[in-house]
Design a protein around this motif. Structure first.
Motif, PDB file in Angstrom:
ATOM      1  N   MET A 121       0.825  -1.206   0.000  1.00 61.42           N
ATOM      2  CA  MET A 121       0.000   0.000   0.000  1.00 61.42           C
ATOM      3  C   MET A 121       0.862   1.260   0.000  1.00 61.42           C
ATOM      4  O   MET A 121       0.656   2.178  -0.799  1.00 61.42           O
ATOM      5  N   ALA A 122       1.834   1.312   0.913  1.00 61.32           N
ATOM      6  CA  ALA A 122       2.641   2.516   1.066  1.00 61.32           C
ATOM      7  C   ALA A 122       3.523   2.753  -0.163  1.00 61.32           C
ATOM      8  O   ALA A 122       3.699   3.905  -0.592  1.00 61.32           O
ATOM      9  N   ALA A 123       4.067   1.690  -0.727  1.00 58.17           N
ATOM     10  CA  ALA A 123       4.912   1.848  -1.914  1.00 58.17           C
ATOM     11  C   ALA A 123       4.093   2.382  -3.086  1.00 58.17           C
ATOM     12  O   ALA A 123       4.532   3.290  -3.819  1.00 58.17           O
ATOM     13  N   GLY A 157      -6.962   3.913   2.247  1.00 59.65           N
ATOM     14  CA  GLY A 157      -7.593   2.629   2.529  1.00 59.65           C
ATOM     15  C   GLY A 157      -6.912   1.828   3.616  1.00 59.65           C
ATOM     16  O   GLY A 157      -7.149   0.634   3.772  1.00 59.65           O
ATOM     17  N   HIS A 158      -6.073   2.518   4.401  1.00 60.83           N
ATOM     18  CA  HIS A 158      -5.223   1.816   5.362  1.00 60.83           C
ATOM     19  C   HIS A 158      -5.812   1.689   6.750  1.00 60.83           C
ATOM     20  O   HIS A 158      -5.289   0.934   7.575  1.00 60.83           O
ATOM     21  N   VAL A 218       4.650   9.516   3.152  1.00 57.79           N
ATOM     22  CA  VAL A 218       4.301   8.105   2.972  1.00 57.79           C
ATOM     23  C   VAL A 218       5.565   7.256   2.835  1.00 57.79           C
ATOM     24  O   VAL A 218       5.624   6.127   3.316  1.00 57.79           O
ATOM     25  N   LEU A 219       6.584   7.810   2.198  1.00 54.15           N
ATOM     26  CA  LEU A 219       7.856   7.089   2.095  1.00 54.15           C
ATOM     27  C   LEU A 219       8.444   6.831   3.479  1.00 54.15           C
ATOM     28  O   LEU A 219       8.967   5.734   3.750  1.00 54.15           O
ATOM     29  N   ALA A 220       8.361   7.826   4.354  1.00 53.84           N
ATOM     30  CA  ALA A 220       8.844   7.637   5.728  1.00 53.84           C
ATOM     31  C   ALA A 220       8.060   6.520   6.423  1.00 53.84           C
ATOM     32  O   ALA A 220       8.640   5.676   7.123  1.00 53.84           O
ATOM     33  N   ALA A 221       6.737   6.514   6.221  1.00 53.54           N
ATOM     34  CA  ALA A 221       5.921   5.441   6.787  1.00 53.54           C
ATOM     35  C   ALA A 221       6.314   4.094   6.191  1.00 53.54           C
ATOM     36  O   ALA A 221       6.397   3.080   6.903  1.00 53.54           O
TER      37      ALA A 221
END
Length: 237
Positions: A121-123, A157-158, A218-221
């Motif tokens: 999801m994050a990628a 959607g997370h 989001v990359l950090a997450a």
């Protein structure tokens, strides 16, 4: 004043449900010390704290996306008002669908593992937000709609999966406190993200830097999801 009064009533009613021994003068101090000790145990859980930080980053990105996608469509892409509204509407539908779908994928395709799904999801969200940062009017308004669907599925959607992970990471004795601890970071992320996005738009005169910042969140997450926390052993089936 109304809010203060309502809060006082809520706490007063909640106090009625405290264990009787905690309401006795001799036991209240001991009970409070134990509760604070339990809260410290939750806060000192480094694995949970790292996951909560990632949740805050992700929530910032979600609020940035929902808060600004329509404005981006109107101001940067010169979309009509119905198209701009449709971007928000279909992203909300995708978000609702994603919360159920990702949970099912985690349960059945990955046999109860959450970490691989969070990484996927994050990628995907990171790359799509980066595409928004690079987007120009030459791409055409039509490209916004599929991107809104993808981001609705991923960056928005997370929620259900995040809460599931928190429950599974938590000590069963402190589940409610652990969820509340997670929501603290989520609320902070939701509070910080949109003003940061808006400031970037004002300072640069465009949306590219703001979407780039959102992609970075989001990359950090993603990095934390991939390397910063561990699933419980019983999940790794």
């Amino acid at each position: 004043m109304t809010a203060v009064g309502l809060s006082a009533c809520v706490f007063a009613v909640a106090a009625l449900f405290f264990p009787t021994e905690m309401r006795r003068p001799g036991a209240s101090a001991v009970g409070l010390r134990q509760h604070f000790a339990n809260m410290r145990a939750v806060v000192r859980d480094a694995n949970l704290t790292r996951f909560n930080i990632a949740s805050g980053f992700y929530q910032s990105a979600q609020f940035n996306f929902f808060g600004y996608i329509s404005l981006f469509a109107r101001e940067a892409m010169l979309a009509s008002q119905p198209i701009a509204a449709a971007c928000l509407g279909i992203s909300q539908i995708a978000s609702a669908s994603g919360r159920l779908t990702w949970g099912a994928v985690s349960d059945f395709a990955f046999h109860g593992r959450r970490q691989p799904v969070l990484i996927i999801m994050a990628a995907t969200a990171t790359v799509t937000l980066l595409a928004l940062a690079l987007m120009t009017r030459s791409w055409g308004v039509a490209t916004l709609l599929p991107m809104a669907v993808i981001l609705g599925l991923t960056v928005a959607g997370h929620v259900a999966l995040i809460q599931t992970v928190v429950v599974e990471l938590a000590n069963p004795a402190y589940t409610a406190t652990s969820v509340a601890y997670n929501r603290l970071y989520v609320s902070l992320g939701a509070s910080i993200g949109p003003p940061l996005f808006g400031a970037a738009v004002d300072l640069t005169g465009g949306y590219g830097a703001a979407w780039l910042i959102t992609s970075g969140l989001v990359l950090a997450a993603l990095l934390i999801f991939a390397f910063g926390f561990r699933e419980r052993p019983h999940q790794q089936q």
